[in-house]
Design a protein around this motif. Sequence first.
Motif, PDB file in Angstrom:
ATOM      1  N   GLN A  12      -5.552  -6.686   1.023  1.00  0.00           N
ATOM      2  CA  GLN A  12      -4.170  -6.253   0.828  1.00  0.00           C
ATOM      3  C   GLN A  12      -3.711  -6.568  -0.586  1.00  0.00           C
ATOM      4  N   GLY A  13      -3.076  -5.579  -1.226  1.00  0.00           N
ATOM      5  CA  GLY A  13      -2.573  -5.777  -2.574  1.00  0.00           C
ATOM      6  C   GLY A  13      -3.610  -5.620  -3.664  1.00  0.00           C
ATOM      7  N   THR A  15      -7.128  -3.142  -5.054  1.00  0.00           N
ATOM      8  CA  THR A  15      -7.702  -1.810  -4.977  1.00  0.00           C
ATOM      9  C   THR A  15      -8.918  -1.813  -4.049  1.00  0.00           C
ATOM     10  N   SER A 158      -5.349   2.718  -3.554  1.00  0.00           N
ATOM     11  CA  SER A 158      -4.729   1.970  -4.641  1.00  0.00           C
ATOM     12  C   SER A 158      -4.209   0.614  -4.149  1.00  0.00           C
ATOM     13  N   ALA A 159      -3.975  -0.279  -5.103  1.00  0.00           N
ATOM     14  CA  ALA A 159      -3.400  -1.587  -4.765  1.00  0.00           C
ATOM     15  C   ALA A 159      -2.018  -1.431  -4.150  1.00  0.00           C
ATOM     16  N   THR A 160      -1.275  -0.432  -4.613  1.00  0.00           N
ATOM     17  CA  THR A 160       0.054  -0.179  -4.047  1.00  0.00           C
ATOM     18  C   THR A 160      -0.051   0.226  -2.590  1.00  0.00           C
ATOM     19  N   ALA A 161      -1.033   1.078  -2.272  1.00  0.00           N
ATOM     20  CA  ALA A 161      -1.212   1.533  -0.894  1.00  0.00           C
ATOM     21  C   ALA A 161      -1.643   0.396   0.025  1.00  0.00           C
ATOM     22  N   ALA A 163      -1.089  -2.809  -0.441  1.00  0.00           N
ATOM     23  CA  ALA A 163      -0.009  -3.795  -0.344  1.00  0.00           C
ATOM     24  C   ALA A 163       0.989  -3.418   0.739  1.00  0.00           C
ATOM     25  N   ALA A 164       1.131  -2.118   1.002  1.00  0.00           N
ATOM     26  CA  ALA A 164       2.110  -1.645   1.987  1.00  0.00           C
ATOM     27  C   ALA A 164       1.578  -1.679   3.419  1.00  0.00           C
ATOM     28  N   ARG A 199       1.648 -12.662  -4.243  1.00  0.00           N
ATOM     29  CA  ARG A 199       2.444 -11.446  -4.212  1.00  0.00           C
ATOM     30  C   ARG A 199       3.844 -11.752  -4.755  1.00  0.00           C
TER      31      ARG A 199
END
Length: 203
Positions: A12-13, A15, A158-161, A163-164, A199
């Motif tokens: 999580q968070g 890539t 992606s890291a954004t994906a 993380a969510a 985070r």
Amino acid sequence: MQPITYDLCIPQGATLAAVLQWFSADAVHKIISHVTIGLPTLVTATAHGLTGTGRQPVWITNVKGPRALNTDGYRDACPRWATVVDADTLAVDVDTGSAQAWQSGGVLTYYPPVDLGGYTARMQVRASVAAADVLLELTTENGGITLDSDGTVTLQASATATAAMAWTRGVYDLELVDGGGVVTRLAAGSVEVSREVTREDAI
């Protein structure tokens, strides 16, 4: 073919970049004509047929001389890892520098990678096989899967994906579709999201 069991852990968070490679089930056998001891060990097999720049699994049997080069058999033994030097030569990651020089014999065996040109791919993660909701979907169309001619399948997010992601466990399978519409289920298994500790929490 039966899908391979390949469990995924998604950080999580961070890539996601998980790589699989699809090899043909039909083995290729080539006669070894020379071995140069050292690290790496250079194996000559005329027109061996391997291509690409990465390390590839090979099996080597019946070499007389540096016996450390031999695997026990190409069906069940762990492979050696080889890099293509040229059309006739492979550099094998085995140290034979202090071994007896090559005398004679040897068979090189490998399974050629499947050319994925013209293929598409799709993968879904659900909480269970019967669950209606899709937790994660990766496809060649949405950029979540890339395919290469050397049989490489790269799963990416992606890291954004990541993380969510609010879920922690699920199951998935990965299907490849050729240009004629034939579907191959290449891999399946469990998925775990490794929770992020570092985070930026909202204040």
